[in-house]
Design a protein around this motif. Structure first.
Motif, PDB file in Angstrom:
ATOM      1  N   PHE A 433       0.855  -1.189   0.000  1.00 19.65           N
ATOM      2  CA  PHE A 433       0.000   0.000   0.000  1.00 19.65           C
ATOM      3  C   PHE A 433       0.890   1.238   0.000  1.00 19.65           C
ATOM      4  O   PHE A 433       1.296   1.749   1.048  1.00 19.65           O
ATOM      5  CB  PHE A 433      -0.892  -0.034   1.231  1.00 19.65           C
ATOM      6  N   ALA A 434       1.176   1.781  -1.185  1.00 22.06           N
ATOM      7  CA  ALA A 434       2.152   2.860  -1.319  1.00 22.06           C
ATOM      8  C   ALA A 434       1.733   4.123  -0.584  1.00 22.06           C
ATOM      9  O   ALA A 434       2.553   4.771   0.080  1.00 22.06           O
ATOM     10  CB  ALA A 434       2.373   3.164  -2.803  1.00 22.06           C
ATOM     11  N   LEU A 435       0.462   4.495  -0.693  1.00 20.24           N
ATOM     12  CA  LEU A 435       0.019   5.747  -0.092  1.00 20.24           C
ATOM     13  C   LEU A 435       0.049   5.676   1.431  1.00 20.24           C
ATOM     14  O   LEU A 435       0.341   6.674   2.102  1.00 20.24           O
ATOM     15  CB  LEU A 435      -1.380   6.092  -0.592  1.00 20.24           C
ATOM     16  N   ALA A 436      -0.249   4.519   2.000  1.00 17.76           N
ATOM     17  CA  ALA A 436      -0.131   4.375   3.452  1.00 17.76           C
ATOM     18  C   ALA A 436       1.313   4.575   3.885  1.00 17.76           C
ATOM     19  O   ALA A 436       1.599   5.280   4.858  1.00 17.76           O
ATOM     20  CB  ALA A 436      -0.642   3.003   3.886  1.00 17.76           C
ATOM     21  N   ARG A 437       2.242   3.976   3.150  1.00 12.43           N
ATOM     22  CA  ARG A 437       3.653   4.114   3.499  1.00 12.43           C
ATOM     23  C   ARG A 437       4.116   5.564   3.318  1.00 12.43           C
ATOM     24  O   ARG A 437       4.910   6.081   4.112  1.00 12.43           O
ATOM     25  CB  ARG A 437       4.482   3.172   2.622  1.00 12.43           C
ATOM     26  N   LEU A 438       3.611   6.241   2.280  1.00 12.46           N
ATOM     27  CA  LEU A 438       3.955   7.640   2.065  1.00 12.46           C
ATOM     28  C   LEU A 438       3.492   8.499   3.231  1.00 12.46           C
ATOM     29  O   LEU A 438       4.251   9.333   3.753  1.00 12.46           O
ATOM     30  CB  LEU A 438       3.325   8.133   0.760  1.00 12.46           C
ATOM     31  N   HIS A 439       2.250   8.309   3.677  1.00 10.76           N
ATOM     32  CA  HIS A 439       1.737   9.101   4.796  1.00 10.76           C
ATOM     33  C   HIS A 439       2.499   8.805   6.088  1.00 10.76           C
ATOM     34  O   HIS A 439       2.692   9.704   6.911  1.00 10.76           O
ATOM     35  CB  HIS A 439       0.241   8.840   4.979  1.00 10.76           C
ATOM     36  N   ILE A 440       2.908   7.567   6.277  1.00  9.74           N
ATOM     37  CA  ILE A 440       3.714   7.246   7.456  1.00  9.74           C
ATOM     38  C   ILE A 440       4.998   8.069   7.446  1.00  9.74           C
ATOM     39  O   ILE A 440       5.380   8.682   8.450  1.00  9.74           O
ATOM     40  CB  ILE A 440       4.027   5.732   7.497  1.00  9.74           C
ATOM     41  N   GLN A 459      10.881   3.582   0.854  1.00  6.68           N
ATOM     42  CA  GLN A 459      10.052   2.427   0.508  1.00  6.68           C
ATOM     43  C   GLN A 459       8.811   2.863  -0.261  1.00  6.68           C
ATOM     44  O   GLN A 459       8.397   2.217  -1.231  1.00  6.68           O
ATOM     45  CB  GLN A 459       9.657   1.668   1.774  1.00  6.68           C
ATOM     46  N   ALA A 460       8.209   3.991   0.149  1.00  7.76           N
ATOM     47  CA  ALA A 460       7.031   4.509  -0.557  1.00  7.76           C
ATOM     48  C   ALA A 460       7.366   4.844  -1.999  1.00  7.76           C
ATOM     49  O   ALA A 460       6.554   4.611  -2.910  1.00  7.76           O
ATOM     50  CB  ALA A 460       6.486   5.732   0.167  1.00  7.76           C
TER      51      ALA A 460
END
Length: 499
Positions: A433-440, A459-460
């Motif tokens: 889940f790229a967007l979840a990792r980006l927001h993290i 990682q994002a």
């Protein structure tokens, strides 16, 4: 003359390994499979494959193969966050449920014994519960590892996470090795068992209160993984706990468990009965501010499809038959397609109006609920969006999309801690889940954790370049892939990392 195995023989060998051991290897692992086949076949791969196919299970040849096909490296107190959750949540809860009887623990895939011995030591260190609080059974298919576990002699490298004080309490030096205390060693029962096979004794109903099965299912085929989880669920007492590896989730495997998030880690609790509602929301929040565990990106495409594709079926739903068996009406198809278009164009009120017009058989679908929650959150109706997410989680507790939308709502409401917890839940349930990792990564930078932000944003950036277009449409807030990649690169540059 020794001949290298042919591609056909390697394929036959792979199929046989899936059937007999339950281990799955994708196309990228065929070179290693060929090496193992050549090593064991002695130059005649065809004859070895035939002998292996005809051999009973278990057999020595299969055991030797298991040694070379799986990674057995482990150490004491590996994934310390899970050990703390075991000591401070699972063990006391199960002790109370057992009304003073020993808590029954299974270490499945125990390798050379570090994990079950860690659990035995932890039980002894856990205050008033003491040595008699647990009965530990440890199983593995690898006889060489079980023999090492029985000897209970370990190197300093295996004890690298054990404090000097604990090492002095539970180990004694023997040359360059450390011998485990005999009372701890005798408290663990080791058995040679194949987790990929039915075993009425090992998986007897209600046999265990806590199961550790970490970094095992990643080797299994999809069918074998689902079957193994079903056996674990049946063998766990209601309310019992399951601990898996950080790169493993039950998404797509089972609906028999609650997802738990405490002590900066994820684990599962067996539902008390079928259809039970999720645990209270506050149970899934980290109990203290500490270093959060970031699940490792699991990139083996042959493993079971645990990546939570919570949004991908929304478009398909418009042309698929509903659960009642009748064909959907043309207006329902058009409404869903139109709702997606409105969402993409940031026409949230129109999207919600179209969703509300859907027949009940469509409106209650988890993916339609997700579309509704996204539209509500983007329109600013945060409280209503959260309510819809909770409705969705009541139906699909492991829905990564619902966790992501909850995170968006909390972030918009100014609660960064809750937002980060839900983003991490989404990223754990769906490692891709790229967007979840980006927001993290963005939240970590905002909260001053530059090192963690660099790691998660890097990682994002990788994930964004391979993210499905449908998921970017649903969760990207109207931004195209190029804009999100650019944002990620700019954030990494600002942190002094080479994007």
């Amino acid at each position: 003359m020794n001949l290298d195995p042919t591609s056909t023989q390697v394929a036959q060998f792979r199929d046989l390994i899936v059937e007999r051991l339950g281990l799955q290897f994708d196309e990228t692992k065929l070179g290693n499979l060929a090496r193992v086949l050549a090593l064991h076949a002695g130059g005649d791969s065809a004859a070895f494959i035939a002998r292996l196919a005809a051999a009973p299970a278990p057999c020595e040849a299969l055991h030797r193969l298991a040694v070379d096909l799986t990674v057995t490296e482990t150490y004491f107190y590996r994934n310390i966050e899970q050990i703390r959750a075991f000591a401070e949540v699972a063990l006391p809860a199960c002790w109370q449920a057992r009304e003073g009887l020993p808590v029954r623990v299974l270490s499945a895939g125990c390798a050379s014994g570090e994990e079950p011995y860690t659990l035995a030591i932890t039980a002894r260190e856990a205050g008033p519960l003491g040595a008699g609080s647990v009965e530990i059974r440890a199983v593995d298919a690898n006889p060489a590892m079980l023999a090492k576990a029985a000897r209970a002699r370990y190197s300093a490298w295996s004890l690298r996470e054990v404090s000097p004080a604990m090492r002095a309490r539970w180990f004694s030096g023997e040359g360059e090795l450390y011998a485990l205390n005999d009372s701890v060693r005798r408290s663990v029962r080791f058995d040679q068992r194949n987790l990929a096979q039915d075993d009425d004794e090992l998986w007897a109903p209600g046999s265990y209160d806590i199961v550790f099965c970490r970094n095992v299912l990643m080797y299994f085929s999809p069918a074998q993984a689902q079957a193994a989880v079903a056996r674990i669920a049946g063998a766990l007492a209601p309310g019992g706990y399951l601990f898996m590896g950080h790169a493993e989730t039950l998404r797509g495997l089972s609906h028999d468990f609650h997802l738990c998030h405490t002590h900066a880690t994820f684990y599962y609790r067996r539902k008390l009965y079928a259809g039970q509602a999720p645990l209270p929301a506050d149970f899934n929040q980290p109990p203290w501010n500490g270093v959060q565990t970031r699940p490792v990106l699991f990139d083996d495409p042959a493993w079971v499809d645990v990546i939570a594709r919570a949004a991908q079926r929304i478009d398909t739903l418009a042309v698929a038959a509903p659960r009642a068996g009748a064909m959907p009406s043309a207006p329902a198809q058009a409404d869903l397609h139109h709702a997606l278009t409105c969402l993409h164009n940031e026409q949230f009120e129109q999207s919600l109006a179209l969703i509300d017009k859907l027949p009940q058989q469509h409106a209650d679908d988890p993916d339609v609920l997700l579309l509704k929650a996204i539209s509500l959150s983007q329109s600013g109706a945060l409280a209503t969006a959260q309510n819809v997410c909770h409705q969705l989680l009541a139906r699909d507790e492991l829905n990564a999309g619902a966790q992501y939308v909850l995170a968006l709502c909390h972030e918009e409401g100014g609660d960064s801690g809750a937002a980060l917890a839900h983003y991490r839940s989404a990223a754990y349930l769906d490692p891709g889940f790229a967007l979840a990792r980006l927001h993290i990564g963005l939240l970590e930078r905002r909260m001053g954790d530059a090192e963690a932000a660099r790691r998660d944003l890097a990682q994002a950036l990788i994930l964004l370049q391979h993210e499905e277009a449908s998921r970017l449409l649903l969760f990207g807030g109207g931004f195209p892939r190029s804009a999100l990649v650019g944002l990620c690169r700019a954030e990494l540059a600002a942190l002094g990392a080479a994007p």
